[in-house]
Design an enzyme around this catalytic site. Structure first.
Site, mmCIF file in Angstrom:
data_model
loop_
_atom_site.group_PDB
_atom_site.id
_atom_site.type_symbol
_atom_site.label_atom_id
_atom_site.label_comp_id
_atom_site.label_asym_id
_atom_site.label_seq_id
_atom_site.Cartn_x
_atom_site.Cartn_y
_atom_site.Cartn_z
ATOM 1 C CE LYS A 1 -0.686 -23.121 8.755
ATOM 2 N NZ LYS A 1 0.012 -22.150 7.884
ATOM 3 C CB SER B 1 1.807 -24.145 5.188
ATOM 4 O OG SER B 1 1.614 -22.932 5.889
ATOM 5 C CB SER C 1 1.359 -20.246 4.437
ATOM 6 O OG SER C 1 2.463 -21.021 4.066
#
Lengths: 102, 473, 482
Positions: C74, C149, C173
Site C-alpha cells: 500500500k 482505504s 481500511s
C-alpha cells in the site's frame, strides 16, 4: 441553539489548520462543523463512563532508549528532499512574526 | 511615579546534557556544521515515530529532586500543535497534563534572609530547530531540533528584579552542579522568560501581565523586569491600561519591545501523544538517580565554612566547580583547609587560567596535593619557593621532594641551625639590637635581612622571624 | 502460465526444484497487472527493480516459503528509493530515504516488491475515490468500488495479480475492501506490527496487515511482518507465534458471541441472511453461538470522528512544503508557503478532515469532547474484555452493504464513516479483526464476515477463518475457475 458556526469561528479553525478556505467553503463549514458537533454531542449522552482514559491500546508501558548515538543521515540527502535550500541550510521565505511556541 | 507591588514569575528552558536527542538517537551537539546532526525523526519525515531517551527521564528526575519537586510516577506526553518553520512536525511533543515534577521550591538568600521561590511544575519537551533570518530568506538548521529540554515554571511569587536574578543564579548553579545542563545562556542552553505585572495593594487581584520572552542573560532579566515595571507604572499613573502581551528584550535599546498582543489565548489544541506509552517512574529509578547527585552548592558552602575556610574562599571555591569537586575529595583529610583553599585559589588557579586547563588535566594527584599543603602549612616551603616549583608540580610526575631537591631548595628548617645563625648575627650587630630594644621597628627588618643574606634565602621567613624575636627578648 | 495462483507451497517447491525462477513469477505478475491496467490498482510499479531483484535471487537458496514471491505494498508504507505518495499530490514526487520496518522484514525474506497500491488519499476514505490518482475498480464489477482505504491492495489480490499485499487499517481500511472484493484481510492487534515508516493517519488506531486470497497466505505474511520494533514504542514485546499453527483445526466447543447491534437493521437483509447461514453451519459443527448485547458499539463512529480526525489534523501538519514533498512556487511569506502548499497539495476530503479535527481540538472542545471520547473509548475496550472472558470470538458482518457504485455521490461525509460502522469498534479497542468471504449477493458481489478476536489471538482467528473457508469452498476468482 444556533444552527451554524459564525464565519469568524470557521476562519479561526482554518487559520489553526493552515487550510485556505473560500467564501463557499466557509459557508459549507459553518453548517457542517456545527452538524458534526451536534453528532459529537452524543458523547455527552453516553452514561457510565469513568475517569479512566484510553489514549491508545498500548499493551505495555514505555521502554526507554539507551542514550547512545545512532546513525544519522547524510546532509546531502536531507537537502536533496528539501524543496528550497541554500548552502547547508533548508530555507523558507523570510519568517515574519515570532514563534507562537515555547 | 506611584509605588506598585510587582509580581514576577519566571519560566526557564534548559537543554539537558545528554548524548542523544530526546526522541531520536542522533547526536545532541552544539556548534557543529548545520544539518549534520539529524536523522529522519528530527526532520519530522513521514512515517517516523519517537523513541524516548532514558537519560532524559533520569535528568528529569534529577532536576525534580534538586528542585524539591514531587515526582509523577505515571506520566504521558502531549502534543502542542502550532505551525512555525522551526517546528518540524508542526507539533511539539511536551508534557501538558502530567509534568514530571510539580510543587517544588528553590531557596534564595537575600542579605541573610532566606526565601523560598515556589516551582509550579517542570516538564520535559523537545527543542525546535534553529532559524537564522537573512534579508530574503530564513535559514533552518535542524541540529537543535529534538534536543531535550526541561521547562521550569515558578509560581508568580517574586516581587523584585533582584529576587528574580537571585532565583536564576541559584537555579543555574543547582542545575549545573547536578550535571543536568551546561546552563550556558550565551549558547542558548538556558533561556528565560519573565512574566511581569504590577498592582497597588497585596489584596488586589494580579494586574495585566506582560511576558518577556527569551532573555539572553541573567543581568538582562533583571534589567528587562525593571524596565517593564517602569513602563507599566507609567501607564497606570497616566490612567491607561494595556492588553496582555508578549515582549522581548532588545539588547541595543536596553529596553523591552512589543512582539504581539494576545487577542485570545493561544489555541494549541493539546491532546495526549498516542505514539508514546505511559512512562512509569519507579522508586528504584528515583533512588538510582539520587545516588548520582553530587554534594550541592549550599551544602558545600556549609561544609567549607565548618572546616575553617574563609567566607571569601568558600564563595570562590563554589563558583569554580572543578576546583570545588577537587576540594571535596580532601574533606576527610586532616589538613589546614584554609591553606589548601589558598593554594587552589591562588597560584594553582592562576596557572590553570593561564594554561586553559582544568585541575584534573594536571599531574597534581590528591596525595601530592596533600603533601604540598603540609609543606606550606609547616612553612617548609615559602610562597616564593612555590612559584619556582609550581609548573613542575603540575606538569611532571616527579615527587615533590625530588622537585624541591632538583631546584636546589634546601630550606633550613632545623630550629637549632637557624638559631645558631641568628645568634651570630645578633652578636655582630649590637647597634641594631639596641635600636630594636629602644623601639625602632625598622631595626628588626634589617636583622632579618641579614639572616636571609647569611642563609641565602633558604630559611622560612616566618620561622626565622619567630626565633629572632625570641632571641631579642 | 498460471504459477501465481497455485498454492504457496507448490510455488515454493517449483522454485526449490528450479522448475521456475523468481523472474518467472515477477514477469507473470506484471503481465497480469498490465492486462488489468484499467483496474487502476497501482500508483507506482516497481518493474525494473523487481526484475533486477528476481535475477539477483537466482543464485540464492530458497530458504523460506515466501522467497521470491511477488508482493504489493500500500502506498502509505515507505519504500526506500521507491516513490511513496499516500495517494496525495502533496507527496507525488516523494522518494523515501528509508524503508518502513515491515518493508525491511519483507526484504529480509527476499519477497519481491511489485509496486505501490492505490488507496484513499492519506487513507482517508472508504472507497479509494479520494486518491489523487483516481479510484481503483472492483474486479467483480468494474463499475463498483473496491472499498477503501486499501482499495488498490484489495483489487490486486482479488484480481489474482499477486498472492500477497499489505494494507493498513485505521477504521476498517483492510477489512472493508477485503469484504467488498472477496478476499481475506486481517487487521492485527494494535502493536503486533510496527508502524515505523507508515505515513500516520490516526496513530492510536493505525495498524498494518496482510491482504491475501486465502487464510494460509494471510497467516504466512503475518508471521513475517509481526514483532517488536525498537523504532516504534507502541509495538508489542509479545513473542511472534506461528500464526498458521491452528489452521485446519477443529472448532468444536468454541464459543462465539454475536452482538445484536451488528445484526440490526443497519445491515442489508441479504447480508444478515448470509451471516445467519454461516452461523448455522458453525453451530452444526459444534460451535456455541450466543447473541449478546454490547454497550457503546453504536457510539464508535462518533468516537472515531473525534479521535481519528483529531490525531489526523496533527499528523498531517508536517506537510508544509519545507522539508520534503510539494512546495508552492514563489511564496511571498512562510505563511503563504503553508497555505498555498496545502491548498494545492491536499484533496477535498483530507482538508475536510483536517478542519474537523482541528475544530474538535480547538478551544474548549478538547476538554468537552476529546477527553470524553478517550474516556468512553476506555469503557468500550472494557466492554470487549468482558465479552472475551466468556467467548473466543465475536462475529458479525464486515459491512452493512456490498460494494456500491463508483459514481455514487461522495458528498455525505457521515456516509463514509457509516460504511465502517461495524469494523471501527475493533480499532478503538485495539483488537484484531479478520474478514473472511462467505458468499455473494444477488448481483454476485462478495459478502464478508468479520471475526473479532481477543488481543493477540490472531492464530485462533485463523482457525475459525480457515474452517469457514474450507466448509464454504467458494469460487473467489472474479474471472471464475478458482
Amino acid at each position: 441553539m444556533k444552527d451554524r458556526l459564525t464565519k469568524e469561528e470557521v476562519l479561526h479553525v482554518a487559520d489553526l489548520a493552515r487550510i485556505k478556505v473560500n467564501e463557499e467553503e466557509i459557508e459549507k463549514y459553518q453548517v457542517e462543523l456545527k452538524q458534526l458537533l451536534d453528532d459529537v454531542e452524543k458523547v455527552n449522552d453516553v452514561v457510565g463512563y469513568d475517569e479512566e482514559i484510553l489514549i491508545a491500546p498500548w499493551d505495555h508501558d514505555a521502554d526507554l532508549r539507551a542514550d547512545e548515538v545512532g546513525e544519522m543521515i547524510n546532509k546531502d540527502a536531507v537537502l536533496k528532499n528539501a524543496p528550497s535550500h541554500s548552502g547547508n541550510y533548508i530555507t523558507v521565505p523570510v519568517v515574519i512574526g515570532e514563534s507562537e511556541g515555547a | 511615579m506611584s509605588k506598585y507591588i510587582p509580581t514576577i514569575g519566571i519560566e526557564v528552558h534548559v537543554e539537558l546534557k545528554t548524548k542523544t536527542k530526546i526522541f531520536s538517537s542522533s547526536e545532541n551537539g552544539y556548534g557543529q556544521m548545520a544539518n549534520s546532526l539529524v536523522n529522519e525523526v528530527d526532520l519530522g519525515y513521514p512515517g517516523t515515530l519517537p523513541t524516548l531517551n532514558e537519560e532524559v527521564i533520569n535528568l528529569g528526575i534529577k532536576a525534580a529532586t534538586i528542585l524539591n519537586c514531587k515526582i509523577r510516577k505515571q506520566m504521558f506526553f502531549d502534543r502542542k500543535n502550532y505551525f512555525y518553520p522551526d517546528n518540524p512536525k508542526n507539533y511539539q511533543i511536551t508534557q501538558n497534563r502530567t509534568p514530571i515534577g510539580y510543587d517544588g521550591y528553590v531557596e534564595i538568600e537575600d542579605n541573610g534572609v532566606k526565601k523560598k521561590i515556589y516551582i509550579e511544575e517542570m516538564h520535559i519537551e523537545e527543542d525546535t530547530c534553529k532559524s537564522t533570518h537573512r534579508k530574503d530568506k530564513t535559514l533552518l538548521d535542524f541540529n537543535r531540533a529534538g534536543v531535550p529540554l526541561i521547562e521550569i515554571v515558578t509560581k508568580p511569587c517574586m516581587t523584585s528584579s533582584h529576587e528574580a536574578k537571585l532565583y536564576l543564579e541559584k537555579l543555574k548553579e543547582l542545575l549545573f552542579y547536578a550535571d543536568v545542563s551546561d546552563c550556558k545562556m550565551e549558547e542558548g542552553s538556558m533561556r528565560a522568560d519573565a512574566n511581569v505585572s504590577i498592582r497597588k495593594n497585596e489584596s488586589d487581584p494580579f494586574g495585566t501581565k506582560a511576558e518577556i520572552k527569551n532573555i539572553g542573560s541573567i543581568s538582562n532579566v533583571g534589567l528587562s523586569i525593571e524596565k517593564e515595571i517602569e513602563r507599566q507604572t507609567k501607564l497606570y499613573d497616566n490612567g491607561e491600561t494595556f492588553k496582555e502581551q508578549t515582549r522581548r528584550f532588545d539588547d541595543k535599546l536596553g529596553d523591552t519591545v512589543l512582539m504581539r498582543v494576545k487577542e485570545t489565548g493561544n489555541d494549541y489544541r493539546y491532546f495526549p501523544e498516542p505514539d508514546i506509552p505511559f512512562v512509569i517512574i519507579t522508586d528504584e529509578m528515583i533512588e538510582n538517580v539520587k545516588k548520582t547527585i553530587p554534594m550541592l552548592p549550599d551544602e558545600r558552602r556549609e561544609v567549607y565554612k565548618n572546616l575553617g575556610v574563609s567566607d571569601i574562599n568558600t564563595t570562590k571555591l563554589v563558583q569554580n566547580r572543578s576546583l570545588s569537586d577537587y576540594f571535596n575529595e580532601l574533606l576527610n583529610e586532616k589538613i589546614n583547609f584554609q591553606v589548601a583553599s589558598n593554594l587552589l585559589l591562588g597560584d594553582i588557579s592562576a596557572y590553570l587560567n593561564k594554561n586553559e586547563k582544568l585541575i584534573t588535566d594536571t599531574t597534581l594527584s590528591k596525595d601530592r596535593f596533600l603533601e604540598l599543603v603540609k609543606l606550606m602549612d609547616d612553612k617548609t616551603l615559602t610562597s616564593k619557593n612555590l612559584k619556582d616549583i609550581l609548573d613542575d608540580i603540575l606538569e611532571s610526575d616527579k615527587s615533590i621532594k625530588d622537585i624541591i631537591k632538583e631546584k636546589g631548595i634546601e630550606n633550613i628548617t632545623d630550629d637549632k641551625e637557624i638559631r645558631e645563625v641568628i645568634k651570630t648575627i645578633i652578636e655582630a650587630n649590637p647597634e641594631s639590637v639596641n635600636d630594636y630594644k629602644n623601639g625602632h621597628d625598622r631595626a628588626i627588618k634589617f636583622l632579618m635581612g641579614q639572616v636571609m643574606k647569611e642563609t641565602k634565602g633558604k630559611v622560612n621567613p616566618g620561622l626565622a622571624m619567630e626565633i629572632l624575636t625570641e632571641e631579642l627578648k | 502460465m498460471k504459477y501465481l495462483e497455485k498454492p504457496i507451497k507448490e510455488i515454493n517447491d517449483l522454485l526449490k526444484k528450479g522448475t521456475i525462477k523468481p523472474i518467472d513469477l515477477v514477469e507473470e505478475a506484471f503481465e497480469r497487472i498490465e492486462s488489468d491496467k484499467d483496474l487502476n490498482a497501482y500508483i507506482t510499479l516497481n518493474k525494473e527493480e523487481a526484475l533486477e531483484k528476481a535475477r539477483e535471487l537466482e543464485g540464492k537458496e530458497v530458504d523460506n516459503l515466501l522467497f521470491g514471491i511477488p508482493i504489493a505494498i500500500k502506498d502509505n508504507i515507505l519504500t526506500k528509493d521507491l516513490r511513496t505518495t499516500a495517494a496525495s499530490h502533496i507527496l507525488d514526487n516523494f522518494i523515501p530515504i528509508y524503508d518502513a520496518t515491515v518493508v525491511e522484514k519483507i526484504k529480509e525474506k527476499n519477497m519481491i516488491i511489485i509496486g505501490k497500491t492505490n488507496m484513499d488519499e492519506f487513507a482517508m476514505g472508504s472507497s479509494s475515490r479520494t486518491s489523487y490518482f483516481g479510484a481503483p475498480k472492483n474486479p467483480w464489477n468494474n463499475n463498483k468500488i473496491s472499498g477503501g482505504s486499501s482499495g488498490g491492495s484489495a483489487t490486486t489480490i482479488a484480481a489474482r495479480h499477486v498472492p500477497f499485499a499489505l494494507g493498513s487499517d485505521t477504521g476498517g481500511s483492510i477489512r472493508q475492501p477485503a469484504s467488498y472484493t472477496g478476499i481475506v484481510g486481517m487487521k492485527p492487534t494494535y502493536g503486533r506490527v510496527s508502524r515505523y515508516g507508515v505515513i500516520a493517519f490516526a496513530s492510536s488506531l493505525d495498524q498494518l496487515g496482510p491482504m491475501t486470497q486465502n487464510v494460509l497466505n494471510n497467516a504466512l505474511l503475518l508471521n513475517v511482518i509481526s514483532g517488536h520494533d525498537s523504532h516504534d514504542m507502541t509495538s508489542s514485546h509479545r513473542e511472534v507465534e506461528d500464526y498458521t499453527r491452528l489452521i485446519g483445526k477443529d472448532i468444536k466447543g468454541k464459543k462465539i458471541a454475536v452482538p445484536k447491534f451488528l445484526m440490526s437493521d443497519i445491515v442489508d437483509s441479504e447480508i444478515i441472511e448470509k451471516i445467519e447461514s454461516v452461523i448455522e453451519m458453525l453451530k452444526e459443527n459444534g460451535a456455541v453461538v450466543d447473541y449478546v448485547d454490547m454497550k457503546y458499539l453504536d457510539n464508535a463512529v462518533t468516537l472515531y470522528q473525534i479521535i481519528a480526525m483529531g490525531e489526523a489534523s496533527s499528523n498531517l501538519a508536517r506537510f508544509d512544503g519545507i522539508r520534503y514533498g510539494l512546495s508552492a512556487k514563489d511564496p511571498k511569506s512562510h505563511e503563504d508557503l503553508y497555505l498555498e502548499t496545502r491548498r494545492e497539495g491536499f484533496g477535498k476530503e483530507v482538508k475536510r478532515r483536517i478542519m474537523v479535527g482541528s475544530y474538535l481540538l480547538s478551544g474548549d472542545n478538547a476538554k468537552t469532547y476529546y477527553n470524553k471520547a478517550l474516556s468512553i473509548r476506555d469503557d468500550m475496550a472494557t466492554e470487549f474484555d468482558k465479552v472475551f472472558e466468556k467467548y473466543d470470538y465475536v462475529i458479525g458482518p464486515t459491512t452493512t452493504t456490498t460494494a456500491y457504485n463508483l459514481d455514487d455521490p461522495m458528498d455525505d461525509p457521515s456516509k463514509s464513516f457509516m460504511d465502517d460502522v461495524l469494523v471501527i469498534p475493533v480499532n478503538m479497542a485495539g483488537l484484531p479483526g479478520l474478514n473472511i468471504p462467505v458468499g455473494f449477493d444477488k448481483n454476485h458481489m462478495p459478502i464478508g464476515m468479520h471475526i473479532i478476536g481477543n488481543k493477540f489471538q490472531e492464530a485462533e482467528m485463523y482457525r475459525l477463518g480457515s474452517f469457514i473457508e474450507k466448509e464454504l469452498d467458494l469460487d473467489l476468482n472474479p474471472k471464475g475457475g478458482k
